[in-house]
Design an enzyme around this catalytic site. Structure first.
Site, short mmCIF file in Angstrom:
data_model
loop_
_atom_site.label_atom_id
_atom_site.label_comp_id
_atom_site.label_asym_id
_atom_site.label_seq_id
_atom_site.Cartn_x
_atom_site.Cartn_y
_atom_site.Cartn_z
N SER A 139 -4.85 25.31 19.94
CA SER A 139 -5.32 25.87 21.21
C SER A 139 -4.21 25.75 22.24
O SER A 139 -3.39 24.82 22.18
CB SER A 139 -6.54 25.09 21.70
OG SER A 139 -6.86 25.47 23.03
N TYR B 189 -10.71 17.29 23.92
CA TYR B 189 -10.37 18.49 23.13
C TYR B 189 -8.85 18.65 23.03
O TYR B 189 -8.31 18.89 21.94
CB TYR B 189 -11.01 19.71 23.80
CG TYR B 189 -10.69 21.02 23.13
CD1 TYR B 189 -11.01 21.24 21.79
CD2 TYR B 189 -10.07 22.06 23.84
CE1 TYR B 189 -10.72 22.46 21.18
CE2 TYR B 189 -9.78 23.27 23.24
CZ TYR B 189 -10.11 23.47 21.91
OH TYR B 189 -9.83 24.68 21.30
N1 LIG Z 1 -12.63 30.72 21.69
C1 LIG Z 1 -11.60 30.24 22.37
O1 LIG Z 1 -11.40 30.52 23.57
C2 LIG Z 1 -10.60 29.35 21.68
C3 LIG Z 1 -9.37 29.10 22.33
C4 LIG Z 1 -8.44 28.29 21.70
C5 LIG Z 1 -8.72 27.73 20.46
N2 LIG Z 1 -9.92 27.99 19.86
C6 LIG Z 1 -10.16 27.36 18.55
O2 LIG Z 1 -10.52 28.37 17.63
C7 LIG Z 1 -11.44 27.86 16.66
C8 LIG Z 1 -12.67 28.74 16.60
O3 LIG Z 1 -13.23 28.84 17.89
P1 LIG Z 1 -14.41 29.89 18.20
O4 LIG Z 1 -14.46 30.06 19.67
O5 LIG Z 1 -14.29 31.07 17.32
O6 LIG Z 1 -15.67 28.99 17.75
P2 LIG Z 1 -17.22 29.36 17.53
O7 LIG Z 1 -17.51 30.77 17.95
O8 LIG Z 1 -17.97 28.25 18.19
O9 LIG Z 1 -17.37 29.23 15.96
C9 LIG Z 1 -17.10 27.98 15.39
C10 LIG Z 1 -17.08 28.09 13.89
O10 LIG Z 1 -16.74 26.79 13.37
C11 LIG Z 1 -17.78 26.36 12.51
N3 LIG Z 1 -17.93 24.91 12.54
C12 LIG Z 1 -18.22 24.10 13.58
N4 LIG Z 1 -18.30 22.82 13.18
C13 LIG Z 1 -18.06 22.83 11.85
C14 LIG Z 1 -18.00 21.84 10.85
N5 LIG Z 1 -18.23 20.56 11.14
N6 LIG Z 1 -17.72 22.22 9.58
C15 LIG Z 1 -17.48 23.51 9.24
N7 LIG Z 1 -17.53 24.50 10.16
C16 LIG Z 1 -17.81 24.16 11.43
C17 LIG Z 1 -19.01 27.08 12.94
O11 LIG Z 1 -19.92 27.15 11.84
P3 LIG Z 1 -21.53 27.06 12.06
O12 LIG Z 1 -21.85 28.22 12.95
O13 LIG Z 1 -22.10 27.15 10.71
O14 LIG Z 1 -21.77 25.75 12.76
C18 LIG Z 1 -18.44 28.45 13.32
O15 LIG Z 1 -18.26 29.24 12.18
C19 LIG Z 1 -11.72 26.41 17.07
O16 LIG Z 1 -10.90 25.54 16.34
C20 LIG Z 1 -11.32 26.39 18.54
O17 LIG Z 1 -10.94 25.12 18.97
C21 LIG Z 1 -10.86 28.78 20.44
#
Ligand SMILES: NC(=O)c1ccc[n+]([C@@H]2O[C@H](COP(=O)([O-])OP(=O)(O)OC[C@H]3O[C@@H](n4cnc5c(N)ncnc54)[C@H](OP(=O)(O)O)[C@@H]3O)[C@@H](O)[C@H]2O)c1
Length: 251
Positions: free
Chosen positions: A142, A155
């Site tokens: 991130s 985080y």
């Molecule tokens: N969105 C942003 O602005 C942003 C920015 C920078 C970095 N990121 C990083 O990008 C990644 C994805 O973010 P996102 O926004 O796409 O997240 P999201 O929409 O909340 O989706 C999270 C995904 O991770 C899965 N997950 C959560 N806990 C888990 C666990 N213990 N074991 C296996 N799977 C798990 C969820 O599965 P379930 O639905 O089955 O729980 C879901 O498929 C993360 O690492 C986040 O830190 C995101």
């Protein structure tokens, strides 16, 4: 559209958001994809259906990456289905922004178990399954690693740890023909940022105001870079932190 032809890829946390988009883009480039999820079976099955409806190959596998036994089973099921592994994307992650006064030991533990420990143990299993041919690892970090924000101490600590892992393991695993890189997304519109109340908030408006390219990211902005890092187009890139953020810096 064959940059990942016949490659086998695991994408953790691929039932929604950035992970779901990476799974679909990988499959469109010819990869056989394991769509991992923790609890959203319906979401993961939907991603698999989109892929197979478009002529691709994918399966969904449940597994909570904060549990070692689940990670081991995820890799066993991948081996049973496809025989090998070429690409691991450590995307599963959680992000809770909270003032330090409200931070609990449980929340710290949960963030580190999923974002850090889960990634390390998945890499350990991936290295075994890659075998002598080598492989490719992408850690979804991130911008909060390089640019920590107020209320994001926990985080940011997990993502800075993940980037340290990327660099250490690039030095350790290069000799095994394994590349490993981090992608550092800026703010991206996902199910997660919607449910966290970020989309539509003043915080989102401030992020956009500080983004030279003037908008929040979409999952495919990240997925396209993941395809590049997973493919031979990036054959001489390892140990890098690739920021994909519309140019936001020092916010
Ligand atoms: N969105 C942003 O602005 C942003 C920015 C920078 C970095 N990121 C990083 O990008 C990644 C994805 O973010 P996102 O926004 O796409 O997240 P999201 O929409 O909340 O989706 C999270 C995904 O991770 C899965 N997950 C959560 N806990 C888990 C666990 N213990 N074991 C296996 N799977 C798990 C969820 O599965 P379930 O639905 O089955 O729980 C879901 O498929 C993360 O690492 C986040 O830190 C995101």
């Amino acid at each position: 559209m064959n940059k990942l032809k016949n490659k086998v890829a695991i994408v953790t946390g691929a039932s929604k958001g950035i992970g779901a988009s990476i799974a679909k883009y990988f499959a469109a480039e010819g990869a056989k994809v394991v769509v991992n999820y923790a609890s959203s079976k319906e979401g993961a099955d939907k991603v698999v259906k989109v892929i197979t409806d478009n002529g691709g190959t994918a399966i969904s596998v449940q597994g909570d990456v904060s549990k070692e036994a689940d990670i081991i089973r995820l890799f066993e099921e991948t081996k049973n289905a496809f025989g090998t592994l070429d690409i691991l994307v450590n995307n599963a992650g959680i992000y809770l922004y909270a003032p330090i006064e409200q931070v609990s030991a449980e929340s710290i533990q949960q963030h580190f178990n999923i974002n850090v420990s889960g990634s390390l143990l998945a890499i350990r299993e991936a290295v075994k399954l890659f075998g002598d041919k080598g492989g490719n690892i992408i850690n979804i970090s991130s911008g909060a690693s390089n640019t920590p924000l107020a209320t994001g101490s926990v985080y940011s600590a997990t993502k800075a740890a993940l980037d340290a892992i990327t660099i250490a393991l690039s030095k350790e695993l290069g000799v095994k023909n394994i590349r490993i890189n981090s992608i550092l997304p800026g703010g991206v519109e996902t199910e997660g940022t919607h449910s966290a109340g970020i989309i539509g908030s003043d915080f989102e408006a401030r992020l956009i105001a500080n983004t030279p390219l003037g908008r929040f990211g979409q999952p495919e902005d990240i997925a396209k870079v993941a395809v590049f890092l997973a493919s031979d187009d990036s054959a001489w890139i390892t140990g890098e932190k690739v920021t994909v953020s519309g140019g936001i810096y020092g916010f």
